[in-house]
Write an enzyme that holds these catalytic residues in place. Sequence first.
Site, PDB file in Angstrom:
ATOM      1  N   CYS A  75     -56.715 -19.896  -3.039  1.00  0.00           N
ATOM      2  CA  CYS A  75     -55.445 -20.101  -2.657  1.00  0.00           C
ATOM      3  C   CYS A  75     -54.398 -20.780  -3.990  1.00  0.00           C
ATOM      4  CB  CYS A  75     -55.570 -20.744  -1.755  1.00  0.00           C
ATOM      5  SG  CYS A  75     -54.175 -20.070  -0.416  1.00  0.00           S
ATOM      6  N   HIS A 106     -59.966 -20.565   2.046  1.00  0.00           N
ATOM      7  CA  HIS A 106     -60.327 -22.178   2.400  1.00  0.00           C
ATOM      8  C   HIS A 106     -61.350 -22.253   3.781  1.00  0.00           C
ATOM      9  CE1 HIS A 106     -56.937 -23.056   0.665  1.00  0.00           C
ATOM     10  NE2 HIS A 106     -56.368 -22.452   1.279  1.00  0.00           N
TER      11      HIS A 106
HETATM   12  N1  GLN Z   1     -48.501 -21.747  -2.164  1.00  0.00           N
HETATM   13  C1  GLN Z   1     -49.434 -20.814  -2.171  1.00  0.00           C
HETATM   14  C2  GLN Z   1     -49.025 -19.290  -1.079  1.00  0.00           C
HETATM   15  O1  GLN Z   1     -48.508 -19.956   0.088  1.00  0.00           O
HETATM   16  C3  GLN Z   1     -50.987 -21.165  -1.663  1.00  0.00           C
HETATM   17  C4  GLN Z   1     -51.537 -21.721  -0.385  1.00  0.00           C
HETATM   18  C5  GLN Z   1     -52.029 -22.374  -0.350  1.00  0.00           C
HETATM   19  O2  GLN Z   1     -53.428 -23.275  -1.336  1.00  0.00           O
HETATM   20  N2  GLN Z   1     -52.736 -22.036   0.568  1.00  0.00           N
HETATM   21  O3  GLN Z   1     -49.674 -18.467  -1.388  1.00  0.00           O
END
Ligand code: GLN
Length: 243
Positions: free
Chosen positions: A95, A194
């Site tokens: 992510c 995740h």
């Molecule tokens: N801030 C980034 C987004 O919202 C990554 C979020 C995350 O790592 N879950 O796309």
Amino acid sequence: MKNDLTISIAHLYPELLNLYGDLGNIITLTKRCEWRGIKVEFENIHVGDDIKSHDLYFIGGGQDKQQEEVAQELYSHKSELIAQRDDGAVFLGICGGYQLFGHYYQPHDKDKLKGISLMNAYTVAGKKRFIGNVTVKTDFLNPQTLVGFENHSGLTYLEDGTSPLGVSVVGNGNNGVDGFEGARFKNVFGTYLHGSLLPKNPHFADYLITLALEKRYGENIELAPLDDKFELDTHNSLINKAY
Ligand code: GLN
């Protein structure tokens, strides 16, 4: 399988990018090596630390604020990390960490964050947050599927030379438009999954370990099989599960 194998693993900025249990990926990689008698040399890399040579680097996800803190630090190591990539090191980014593997991440109403260009891709913040289960169909894993959970507003677009991990058969993946999820360039892998990812996808964990050992020893080393019934039963229970 060869004896006396060692693998060195680095966790990049765990105190900042480690969302939704991404640490489970490090635990899975470490345990699946140790269960096979492979020695793991492990290092947490914090802001301000030098980045030494490792066989495998992991970076997790995080909110925009943590990404900002890490982006500047990571960018200061860009040339070393590109050299590691070109030497065959394995990278796994989840992510927010994945987004920084590209050329940039453009958040909402904030300055663009420079990425380290490990892969030819870029990310821009979208209007909608993608949250939910994801099933990906790959063409390089057995089983072919990857399962996990996405929570991001970032929309990632892959450019020449960078391949997706696969197609999202459930969930939005990289941007909810092109049908792709994740990315790969050389031994650099990024994904929005995740969950954490690797405990439910042991075949992908072993794929990464095999690549890291090949980088270190210069040959393909077949891993001893493990009893993955519990992991794969969990994996199979999540395939095509939207909610
Ligand atoms: N801030 C980034 C987004 O919202 C990554 C979020 C995350 O790592 N879950 O796309």
